[in-house]
Design a protein around this motif. Structure first.
Motif, short mmCIF file in Angstrom:
data_model
loop_
_atom_site.label_atom_id
_atom_site.label_comp_id
_atom_site.label_asym_id
_atom_site.label_seq_id
_atom_site.Cartn_x
_atom_site.Cartn_y
_atom_site.Cartn_z
N ALA A 185 1.00 -1.21 0.20
CA ALA A 185 -0.02 0.05 -0.09
C ALA A 185 0.76 1.36 0.25
N HIS A 186 0.34 2.20 -0.65
CA HIS A 186 1.18 3.64 -0.61
C HIS A 186 0.37 4.68 0.28
N ILE A 187 0.95 5.23 1.15
CA ILE A 187 0.34 6.16 2.02
C ILE A 187 1.26 7.46 1.84
N THR A 188 0.56 8.67 1.21
CA THR A 188 1.35 9.64 0.99
C THR A 188 0.70 10.93 1.20
N ARG A 210 -3.50 -3.39 -7.04
CA ARG A 210 -4.14 -4.26 -5.97
C ARG A 210 -4.45 -3.51 -4.89
N GLU A 211 -3.54 -2.68 -4.18
CA GLU A 211 -3.68 -1.69 -3.08
C GLU A 211 -3.95 -0.24 -3.47
N PRO A 212 -4.59 0.27 -2.70
CA PRO A 212 -4.86 1.75 -2.89
C PRO A 212 -3.82 2.67 -2.55
N VAL A 213 -3.73 3.88 -3.17
CA VAL A 213 -2.91 5.12 -2.78
C VAL A 213 -3.95 5.93 -1.85
N LEU A 214 -3.45 6.20 -0.63
CA LEU A 214 -3.96 6.97 0.49
C LEU A 214 -3.54 8.27 0.42
N TYR A 215 -4.14 9.40 -0.20
CA TYR A 215 -3.63 10.62 -0.21
C TYR A 215 -4.05 11.58 1.13
N GLY A 216 -3.21 12.20 1.82
CA GLY A 216 -3.45 12.87 3.10
C GLY A 216 -2.59 13.91 3.21
N VAL A 217 -2.06 14.17 4.38
CA VAL A 217 -1.18 15.22 4.94
C VAL A 217 0.29 14.86 5.13
N TRP A 218 1.16 15.86 5.19
CA TRP A 218 2.64 15.26 5.35
C TRP A 218 2.84 15.21 7.20
N SER A 219 2.13 14.29 7.77
CA SER A 219 2.32 14.31 9.23
C SER A 219 2.23 12.70 9.69
N SER A 221 0.53 12.05 12.31
CA SER A 221 -1.11 11.41 12.56
C SER A 221 -1.68 10.92 11.21
N TRP A 222 -1.38 11.59 10.01
CA TRP A 222 -2.03 10.89 9.00
C TRP A 222 -1.40 9.52 8.67
N GLY A 223 -0.18 9.37 9.03
CA GLY A 223 0.35 7.77 8.86
C GLY A 223 -0.36 6.97 9.82
N HIS A 224 -0.49 7.44 10.95
CA HIS A 224 -1.17 6.71 12.02
C HIS A 224 -2.76 6.36 11.51
N ASP A 225 -3.73 7.48 11.04
CA ASP A 225 -4.88 7.30 10.87
C ASP A 225 -5.07 6.20 9.50
N ALA A 226 -3.97 6.50 8.26
CA ALA A 226 -4.06 5.63 7.37
C ALA A 226 -3.83 4.23 7.66
N VAL A 227 -3.19 3.77 8.49
CA VAL A 227 -2.80 2.29 9.05
C VAL A 227 -4.40 2.07 9.81
N GLU A 228 -5.10 2.81 10.29
CA GLU A 228 -6.30 2.46 10.86
C GLU A 228 -7.44 2.28 9.84
N GLN A 229 -7.51 2.97 8.84
CA GLN A 229 -7.95 2.92 7.72
C GLN A 229 -7.87 1.53 6.87
N LEU A 230 -6.79 1.15 6.54
CA LEU A 230 -6.40 0.12 5.91
C LEU A 230 -6.70 -1.19 6.77
#
Length: 337
Positions: A185-188, A210-219, A221-230
């Motif tokens: 997965a790609h978190i960016t 196969r896996e999504p790209v998750l767009y967010g902010v440079w932080s 907290s966003w990395g933490h939230d993205a893992v929760e989503q995945l």
């Protein structure tokens, strides 16, 4: 020895080298005709006895100030400081000093600093910033001194240096594939960043869709939230995360730890930037892509020097390759089972 105030003079260099003052001057300024052995001997003796040329006199002779201005809106310094380190390394041996002007995103302040640089008769200006697809808030296109751009958008027909984000992303994802990861997965960061789109494109080319790209902010907290989503999604979870910067990666690693997911045994994680203060302090230490900003600065410094000396330089965008820094957050299944 030492003349007034203890400063070594060219008269003393000439005496120590047993040459005339004229010959010593020509040797130290790389002018005139003389044997290479004599020129090198004078320079060596000058260095040994601590001779330093008078900057004002040298400037009057060459019509140069031997200074370069560095203009940036990266007031935090995350990108500018390594770029400046590279510029300084490139220019110090040429007797050129660099001074930094931080302009934030204020056009009026930017113009004040540009005017001050021109008043100081800088030999050139290097413009740098905090993203590749934005220009500084001041027009540098019609100045009477050369301008080189590094890690910011340049003007038409300028010389611009930037890191190769597509190549860097490809390095990261190909490494994950090489060590056996298949669900990457790609978190960016924000999708409106040119570098984000370049990295996402390279990610899809190597890893597929196969896996999504998750767009967010440079932080973090966003990395933490993205893992929760995945991890809330049904079905198989990713076995690797490629993150758009080291802060996002660190937040993702923390979120995985909270869920009892082991890094790198269960999930490999790669960041981007090689921001040492973040990457080295992540637990485990973070594998990441180094944008080689110091080398980028070095190339920009040498280029503005060449332009200041009247040497021809082809305009255009020069992309410098990135480098993968492998640390403990990215192990292979074979080595951890």
């Amino acid at each position: 020895m030492g003349g007034k105030g203890g400063r070594i003079t060219i008269h003393e260099v000439a005496a120590a080298a047993a040459v005339s003052i004229s010959t010593a001057s020509k040797a130290l300024n790389d002018t005139g005709r003389m044997g290479s052995e004599t020129r090198e001997r004078v320079k060596r003796i000058a260095a040994e006895i601590g001779y330093r040329p008078n900057a004002l006199a040298r400037g009057l002779l060459s019509k140069r100030s031997f200074t370069v201005g560095l203009l940036t809106n990266d007031t935090y310094g995350r990108f500018t400081l390594p770029v400046m380190a590279g510029i300084s390394d490139a220019l110090v041996d040429h007797g050129v000093s660099v001074f930094l002007c931080a302009i934030e995103d204020d056009p009026a302040l930017a113009q004040i600093h540009v005017d001050a640089m021109l008043d100081k008769q800088v030999d050139g200006i290097i413009a740098t910033g905090k993203r590749l697809d934005r220009r500084l808030p001041v027009d540098l296109s019609n100045l009477h001194v050369p301008v080189v751009y590094a890690f910011t958008e340049g003007t038409q027909n300028s010389v611009t240096f930037r890191s190769d984000d597509e190549q860097g992303a490809r390095l990261a994802v190909e490494w994950l594939v090489k060590i056996g990861r298949r669900r990457i997965a790609h978190i960016t960061g924000p999708e409106d960043f040119f570098s984000v789109r370049e990295r996402a494109g390279a990610y899809h080319e190597v890893a597929g869709h196969r896996e999504p790209v998750l767009y967010g902010v440079w932080s973090e907290s966003w990395g933490h939230d993205a893992v929760e989503q995945l991890w809330k999604r049904p079905g198989e979870k990713p076995d690797a995360l490629f993150c758009g910067n080291d802060q996002i990666a660190r937040g993702a690693v923390d979120a995985l730890r909270e869920r009892g997911v082991k890094v790198p045994q269960d999930v490999s994680v790669i960041g981007f930037d090689n921001w040492e203060i973040v990457a080295a302090q992540t637990r485990p230490p973070l594998t990441t892509v180094d944008m080689e900003l110091k080398e980028l600065g070095r190339q920009a410094g040498l280029t503005v020097l060449a332009l200041a000396e009247g040497r021809p330089v082809e305009p255009g965008v020069r992309k410098l390759p990135c480098r993968l820094i492998v640390r403990q957050s990215c192990g292979s299944k074979a080595s951890t089972e």
